[in-house]
Scaffold this active site. Structure first.
Site, PDB file in Angstrom:
ATOM      1  N   GLU A 105       0.908  -1.030   0.165  1.00 20.91           N
ATOM      2  CA  GLU A 105      -0.161   0.122   0.046  1.00 20.91           C
ATOM      3  C   GLU A 105       0.736   1.171   0.089  1.00 20.91           C
ATOM      4  O   GLU A 105       1.119   1.840   1.169  1.00 20.91           O
ATOM      5  CB  GLU A 105      -0.648  -0.070   1.326  1.00 20.91           C
ATOM      6  CG  GLU A 105      -1.884   1.299   1.194  1.00 20.91           C
ATOM      7  CD  GLU A 105      -2.939   1.426   2.364  1.00 20.91           C
ATOM      8  OE1 GLU A 105      -3.546   2.156   2.430  1.00 20.91           O
ATOM      9  OE2 GLU A 105      -2.620   0.641   3.244  1.00 20.91           O
ATOM     10  N   LYS A 112      -2.651  -2.161  -3.018  1.00 22.35           N
ATOM     11  CA  LYS A 112      -3.675  -1.062  -2.521  1.00 22.35           C
ATOM     12  C   LYS A 112      -3.310   0.094  -2.851  1.00 22.35           C
ATOM     13  O   LYS A 112      -2.176   0.771  -2.344  1.00 22.35           O
ATOM     14  CB  LYS A 112      -3.952  -1.218  -1.123  1.00 22.35           C
ATOM     15  CG  LYS A 112      -4.860  -0.510  -0.352  1.00 22.35           C
ATOM     16  CD  LYS A 112      -5.136  -1.053   0.988  1.00 22.35           C
ATOM     17  CE  LYS A 112      -6.422  -0.068   1.675  1.00 22.35           C
ATOM     18  NZ  LYS A 112      -7.237  -0.485   2.826  1.00 22.35           N
TER      19      LYS A 112
END
Length: 295
Positions: free
Chosen positions: A177, A214
């Protein structure tokens, strides 16, 4: 090896990933949005007990099932706790059909070159072993990019993939992420640099090193389609990043091959003061919106 049924669910299932991983720094804000002010609890123990109660209310709600929810990202304390007397990872998978993930980062370093890398993660291998034994499928680790600075973005992605390889080595799937701040004045430029850095690292992975990404919903619609098609990527998921639920869903719906992994947008409008019927109706509405945007 990762659990085959979980891997198939994540790669091919319809739905989204719920982010239930608010940590120490973000918990007071999450509780405040839930209608619990800071003067209502004394110390970390009471604070974390209250946020766990909120998470249990979400996880046991009628609409929080595999029909629309693919997975859930947990804070370490949540992973080690129980819901309805059952260990949380077991409850999610066995009772709800929801794949459990674990947030493993310890927060962010100060900004350098327009980005924040992750703080050191002492004891990571032991934590991964515990999580694996508890039935957790994968992990999530977050960095933040504030501007289109090539050196800062490279540092973020280099570190993310270094950690990801450790997670893969433990037989789990990492969610990488590298969040791009939605308020960055150079958001689109940063996302273009980020995409190329990610592709460079994906192309260097071994065939059996599978990851998830992500990412902030991009300014350029469809920017990350070819990342989703990469053979080493199980799924590309989107963070809400501070957008309202409606705004995040509208933006996500314009991006094929991205599904949601929302935290604040999932919990929008939920309150401790609501009756169970009111709470379940509000959560169900959010789940429906996020599910539709993730199709």
């Amino acid at each position: 090896m990762t659990d085959t049924a979980m891997a198939d669910r994540i790669e091919n299932g319809a739905g989204f990933i719920a982010a239930l991983d608010q940590s120490g720094g973000s918990t007071p804000k999450a509780l405040r949005l839930y209608g619990i002010e800071e003067d209502a609890y004394d110390g970390d123990a009471e604070m974390f007990a209250l946020i766990h109660d909120m998470r249990c209310r979400i996880m046991t709600a009628p609409d929080f099932t595999s029909d629309k929810v693919l997975g859930a990202i947990l804070f370490e304390r949540t992973m080690r706790d129980t819901v309805e007397g059952v260990p949380v990872p077991t409850y999610l998978w066995k009772n709800r059909g929801v794949v459990p993930f674990l947030k493993i980062d310890k927060g962010l370093e100060d900004k350098e070159n327009g980005a924040q890398v992750m703080k050191p993660m002492p004891g990571l291998e032991a934590l991964l072993a515990d999580a694996k034994a508890m039935g957790v499928f994968g992990t999530k680790e977050r960095s933040v990019i504030h501007e289109a600075n090539a050196a800062g973005i490279k540092a973020v992605v280099d570190q993310q993939f270094e950690v990801a390889k450790t997670v893969c080595g433990a037989g789990m799937v990492p969610i990488i992420e590298p969040e791009v701040d939605i308020n960055s004045p150079t958001k689109a430029e940063a996302e273009a640099i980020l995409k190329q850095e990610i592709l460079t690292h994906l192309n260097a992975l071994a065939e059996d090193e599978k990851v998830m990404l992500k990412l902030t919903i991009p300014t350029e619609d469809g920017l990350y389609v070819d990342l989703a098609d990469h053979p080493n990527v199980l799924r590309v998921v989107a963070l809400s990043g501070g957008y309202t639920t409606d705004d995040a869903c509208e933006r996500l719906a314009r991006n094929p091959k991205m599904i949601a992994s929302f935290s604040r947008a999932l919990a929008e409008g939920l309150s401790k003061q609501q009756s169970d019927d009111e709470f379940n109706a509000a959560l169900g509405s959010n789940i429906d919106k996020i599910f539709e945007a993730s199709k």
